[in-house]
Design an enzyme around this catalytic site. Structure first.
Site, PDB file in Angstrom:
ATOM      1  N   ARG A  62      44.248  37.351  29.558  1.00  0.00           N
ATOM      2  CA  ARG A  62      44.145  35.714  29.598  1.00  0.00           C
ATOM      3  C   ARG A  62      42.939  35.511  30.433  1.00  0.00           C
ATOM      4  NH1 ARG A  62      49.880  36.818  29.472  1.00  0.00           N
ATOM      5  NH2 ARG A  62      49.455  37.857  31.596  1.00  0.00           N
ATOM      6  N   GLU A  99      55.735  49.279  38.874  1.00  0.00           N
ATOM      7  CA  GLU A  99      56.904  49.482  39.327  1.00  0.00           C
ATOM      8  C   GLU A  99      57.576  50.843  38.568  1.00  0.00           C
ATOM      9  OE1 GLU A  99      59.557  46.355  39.150  1.00  0.00           O
ATOM     10  OE2 GLU A  99      61.294  47.372  40.224  1.00  0.00           O
TER      11      GLU A  99
HETATM   12  P1  5GP Z   1      49.699  42.275  39.419  1.00  0.00           P
HETATM   13  O1  5GP Z   1      48.847  43.568  39.063  1.00  0.00           O
HETATM   14  O2  5GP Z   1      49.006  41.588  40.565  1.00  0.00           O
HETATM   15  O3  5GP Z   1      51.031  42.628  39.791  1.00  0.00           O
HETATM   16  O4  5GP Z   1      49.565  41.380  38.085  1.00  0.00           O
HETATM   17  C1  5GP Z   1      48.513  40.625  37.788  1.00  0.00           C
HETATM   18  C2  5GP Z   1      48.525  40.849  36.293  1.00  0.00           C
HETATM   19  O5  5GP Z   1      49.511  40.793  35.532  1.00  0.00           O
HETATM   20  C3  5GP Z   1      47.354  39.686  35.827  1.00  0.00           C
HETATM   21  O6  5GP Z   1      46.324  40.350  34.951  1.00  0.00           O
HETATM   22  C4  5GP Z   1      48.235  39.069  35.066  1.00  0.00           C
HETATM   23  O7  5GP Z   1      48.001  38.522  33.901  1.00  0.00           O
HETATM   24  C5  5GP Z   1      49.636  39.700  34.705  1.00  0.00           C
HETATM   25  N1  5GP Z   1      50.570  38.797  35.527  1.00  0.00           N
HETATM   26  C6  5GP Z   1      51.821  39.377  36.308  1.00  0.00           C
HETATM   27  N2  5GP Z   1      52.538  38.321  36.505  1.00  0.00           N
HETATM   28  C7  5GP Z   1      52.241  37.287  35.887  1.00  0.00           C
HETATM   29  C8  5GP Z   1      53.015  36.050  35.581  1.00  0.00           C
HETATM   30  O8  5GP Z   1      53.921  35.565  36.092  1.00  0.00           O
HETATM   31  N3  5GP Z   1      52.266  35.108  34.799  1.00  0.00           N
HETATM   32  C9  5GP Z   1      51.141  35.380  34.161  1.00  0.00           C
HETATM   33  N4  5GP Z   1      50.658  34.534  33.197  1.00  0.00           N
HETATM   34  N5  5GP Z   1      50.688  36.604  34.121  1.00  0.00           N
HETATM   35  C10 5GP Z   1      51.134  37.521  35.267  1.00  0.00           C
END
Ligand code: 5GP
Length: 174
Positions: A62, A99
């Site tokens: 995205r 996780e």
């Molecule tokens: P992080 O590594 O910060 O835990 O997760 C961020 C990455 O996972 C981003 O690339 C994002 O696109 C995706 N992601 C994690 N949680 C969500 C969510 O609730 N909605 C969306 N659209 N993407 C998420």
């Protein structure tokens, strides 16, 4: 309305995705609404300033959508930061813990021109693991991170702290 309200109004909470107990924020309606998407892109450009970055690096998948629009609006280039195994040539890789298990991001080793100012974008900042890996790849690749923007920050997961002392620009924090 303020852009934060537009982001809030164009996201849908999806309970138990991708697994039980997680509420996923689906931003597809934001991309699908031309007026909202344009406001979002304009807000990112206005915050950093057109001309303040040479390339926009977007995180698969995205982040690609946001990166391409911001780049086109400002005449900047786009560099895709990809999931492991997708790039055809020699790549730098950075792994981060999930996780369960780990994930890896990659970028071509010659993707960044030395000293180029790189704006990094993604749709959502959650735990910050993805962003930390993406920012590390830009730096290792010789780019100068000049900003990091997400449309939506999940503040309760404290991803911003993982990225300190780098700063995070979020259009909406929940
Ligand atoms: P992080 O590594 O910060 O835990 O997760 C961020 C990455 O996972 C981003 O690339 C994002 O696109 C995706 N992601 C994690 N949680 C969500 C969510 O609730 N909605 C969306 N659209 N993407 C998420």
């Amino acid at each position: 309305p303020e852009v934060a309200a537009l982001v809030a109004g164009a996201s849908i909470d999806v309970p138990d995705f991708p697994k039980p107990g997680v509420v996923f924020k689906d931003l597809m309606p934001l991309f699908a609404d031309g007026a909202v998407f344009r406001r979002v892109v304009d807000a990112i450009v206005a915050y950093h300033g057109a001309g303040s970055f040479d390339v926009v690096a977007g995180v698969e998948a995205r982040g690609f959508v946001v990166a391409a629009a911001v780049a086109y609006a400002t005449g900047a280039g786009v560099v895709p930061i990809r999931k492991a195994g997708k790039l055809p040539r020699k790549a730098l890789s950075a792994s981060y813990a999930l996780e369960y298990g780990e994930a890896t991001l990659e970028v071509h080793e010659d993707a960044f021109v030395a000293g180029h100012r790189v704006l990094v974008v993604d749709d959502v900042l959650a735990t910050g693991g993805t962003a930390a890996a993406a920012l590390e790849l830009v730096e290792r690749g010789g780019g100068e991170v000049c900003g990091f923007t997400v449309l939506l920050e999940l503040g309760f997961l404290h991803g911003r702290e993982k990225l300190s002392p780098r700063t995070v620009h979020a259009l909406l924090t929940v």
